[in-house]
Design a protein around this motif. Sequence first.
Motif, mmCIF file in Angstrom:
data_model
loop_
_atom_site.group_PDB
_atom_site.id
_atom_site.type_symbol
_atom_site.label_atom_id
_atom_site.label_comp_id
_atom_site.label_asym_id
_atom_site.label_seq_id
_atom_site.Cartn_x
_atom_site.Cartn_y
_atom_site.Cartn_z
ATOM 1 N N ASN A 182 -3.682 -1.422 -9.522
ATOM 2 C CA ASN A 182 -3.426 -0.672 -8.303
ATOM 3 C C ASN A 182 -4.471 0.414 -8.191
ATOM 4 N N GLN A 183 -4.180 1.451 -7.432
ATOM 5 C CA GLN A 183 -5.140 2.533 -7.241
ATOM 6 C C GLN A 183 -4.490 3.886 -7.532
ATOM 7 N N THR B 119 0.843 -1.195 0.000
ATOM 8 C CA THR B 119 0.000 0.000 0.000
ATOM 9 C C THR B 119 0.880 1.247 0.000
ATOM 10 N N SER C 148 -2.070 -2.541 -3.886
ATOM 11 C CA SER C 148 -3.004 -1.447 -3.590
ATOM 12 C C SER C 148 -2.251 -0.129 -3.463
ATOM 13 N N THR D 19 -3.769 7.397 -9.211
ATOM 14 C CA THR D 19 -4.714 8.424 -9.644
ATOM 15 C C THR D 19 -3.978 9.490 -10.459
ATOM 16 N N SER E 254 -6.250 -0.793 -15.241
ATOM 17 C CA SER E 254 -6.981 -1.041 -13.991
ATOM 18 C C SER E 254 -6.453 -0.205 -12.844
ATOM 19 N N ASN E 255 -6.385 1.104 -13.075
ATOM 20 C CA ASN E 255 -6.098 2.069 -12.028
ATOM 21 C C ASN E 255 -7.219 3.101 -12.012
ATOM 22 N N ARG E 256 -6.990 4.232 -11.401
ATOM 23 C CA ARG E 256 -8.004 5.293 -11.336
ATOM 24 C C ARG E 256 -7.489 6.546 -12.030
ATOM 25 N N SER F 92 -9.086 0.455 -18.543
ATOM 26 C CA SER F 92 -9.428 1.498 -17.578
ATOM 27 C C SER F 92 -10.623 1.077 -16.741
ATOM 28 N N ASP F 93 -10.585 1.442 -15.463
ATOM 29 C CA ASP F 93 -11.737 1.258 -14.583
ATOM 30 C C ASP F 93 -12.405 2.594 -14.289
ATOM 31 N N SER F 94 -12.069 3.624 -15.025
ATOM 32 C CA SER F 94 -12.559 4.960 -14.734
ATOM 33 C C SER F 94 -13.263 5.540 -15.958
ATOM 34 N N ASP G 218 -1.098 3.600 -4.288
ATOM 35 C CA ASP G 218 -1.943 4.725 -4.685
ATOM 36 C C ASP G 218 -1.101 5.961 -4.932
#
Length: 833
Positions: free
Chosen positions: A156-157, A110, A133, A159, A180-182, A205-207, A135
């Motif tokens: 991951n996350q 993380t 995870s 941004t 697969s991030n934001r 993309s997940d956004s 970010d």
Amino acid sequence: MSMVASSDWWYFFCSKSISNWKKLVTLVLSGNQLDDSIFQSLKLSNFKDLETLDLRTNNLNGSIKIQGLVPFNNLEVLDLSNNRFTGSIPPYIWNLTSLQALSLADNQLTGPLPVEGFCKLKNLQELDLSGNSLDGMFPPCLSNMRSLKLLDLSLNQFTGKIPSSLISNLTSLEYLDLGSNRLEGRLSFSAFSNHSNLEVIVLSSDSDIFEVETESTSWYDLIAVDLPHNDLKGEFPSVILENNRRLEFLNLRNNSLRGEFPLPPYPNIYTLWVDASHNHLGGRLKENMKEMFPYLRYLNLSGNGFEGHIPSSIGNQSSTLEALDLSNNNFSGEVPVLLIERCPRLFILNLSNNRLHGQIFSTRFNMPELSFLGLNNNHFTGTLSNGLSECNQLRFLDVSNNYMSGKIPTWMPNMTYLDTLILSNNSFHGQVPHEFTRLKLLDLSDNLFAGSLPSLKTSKFLMHVHLKGNRFTGSIPEDFLNSSELLTLDLGDNSLSGNIPKSFSALSSLRIFSLRENNFKGQIPNFLCQLNKISIMDLSSNNFSGPIPQCFRNLSFGNRGFNEDVFRQNSLMGVERFVTYIYRKSRIERDFYKIHERGGEKNDHQQEKQDQIEFITKNRHNTYKGDILNFMSGLDLSCNNLTGDIPYELGQLSSIHALNLSYNHLTGFIPKSFSSLSSLESLDLSHNNLSGEIPSELAGLNFLAVFSVAHNNLSGKITDKNQFGTFDESSYDGNPFLCGSMIKNKCDTGEESPSSPTVSPDEGEGKWYHIDPVVFSASFVASYTIILLGFATLLYINPYWRWRWFNLIEECLYSCYYFVSDVLLKLSAYFHK
């Protein structure tokens, strides 16, 4: 010297002897069950010449303990992937300046990436931090790692926007995965114009705020392009097919592409996988698809608007085609004979939700490797012929919503791997075979099956049984089912009768239970209360009588403590069967198929069939399907002959969403305990004999959308607070003693509105109309005696009233005498004549 250990004898031999191997260069301990004690038993500081350390796929957890690696001046490859490391990336790693390949993928790390730490790893060529995870934003220092050939930060996350310098500076990239991030913003393909070495790009993309623009691409020699879920617009980017002669993998799933599906101008012998599903493509597929993709193994064009006939050339993929998904389009006509006859390696065939017709199952049906066959929602006719019997590997068969007929073949229960059989909404008839042993889902609903129910006691793995809408008669046999894993049982809309068998109490995992629209009778048995995980129970439209069991309070009806995600859709089969490309240049072992699998994809044909159930809520038939069944809950006992009071214990079902007790003969009050049904959305108590007031406490049900107490004997004032201010007059019809602002009968504001007794049945065991017979008799005799004595005393004191009383008695006696005499004389004269 190299050392590779791949079994549990590590602690017996290696940990004692390996420390003496001073010249060890490569140490591979992957795929064992090693835990954190490895760092104590193995003195890493002794291996000054170590170049490769591989500890992936073990049971290492906690923070990464690599302080002992700091003195390593020659370490080039460090692979700690697929463990259970937690916390942030330790700063010690940035001191390993000789590293060329680093993988911390598939852990539980993380926090953000360090701002300056990467700058020290100037020799790094491969960096894989995927599947954690992590970010924050990408550190600017990442753009200075010009030696990078592989960069995988997916899953991951992260941004923010992708820095333009990150793409433009890393011109040595061969493999890039940021999916697969934001992320947000727009990324143009033109940013890769100088990346002549690029072979693999993954930007799933997940956004909804991240877009990829493809119109200006000039890439050449790409091997894999994975761009799903990116809201790509415009025409299909045919340049990807035209410029990349070595393209093996193309995934443009779930975008907004339109136009026709193009083919390359030359045969591409390398292309194995093409997925353009869930776009807005249309038109007809070209007939020469086989010539342009001669070795295609996987083709998914589902969820578009293609029309016309399926090209017969697809059937010529005889030696290679393993998966074909053309579902959810507008294809018409018959299935090409070549597709049926010449695809012996076909593993998946999904043609559902089109307008295809004809008899697909014939003696020429030749698909011995077939595992998944989806033909539902078409216009197919014919029977389940013997051609299907050669599909020995078949696991999934769905021919629902067609015009098929005939009987279930006797050989079908012998299909060793068949676990999903869906024949609903056809015209199949006859008896259902009893010998199915591997089935998990059986759906024969809405057909013409008749006679007694089939015995399914040999099907010990059944999870979902749907037999509604047939012509089954008789009672349910005691040995009907023998599956402790059963989640759904729907026997509604038949002509079944008798009582509910006691053997049902053993269905401990049952979540959905429907017997609606049959002829069951007798009392609702208390042993149903042993089904404490039930979430939906529908016993409506039968002949059940007697009281509602008080023990229903023991049922979960949506309580998340009981109803875990049992209706979650699971993967039916893996994608790795169809993609064989391996990124061979990497010093970190990784298969390319993981890119697609981890990119958030689950293709339609890779899913188990979603279970679904019909249930009446909010005065309408609703179909609940898939994951929503984990959250829906309801009890429907309507249209029976139930009597007695509504048990106040039902107020303990705090998680229930729908409660329907209408069209019965229930009496008594509406329990005030219903105010505790905090999740209730629909409550129907209409057409009963309920009395008393509508409890004002029900105004606290904030989610109540449908409410009906019509045609009862209710009285008093209707509250208009909260949700009750939204219900119209139809909710209260047939209750003349109700008054309120939302109905014609307004309450008199000057007087207190009449009210029923305040003691309700849920405030104690006694009821307001229950009277002690001893007390009643004594009070009646005493009252009568007092009245009689008082009257006698009045006549004794007042002689005038006494005289008038006796005269009245005398006149009454004479009147009665003359009336009787006159009637007798007239009758005598009548009979004499």
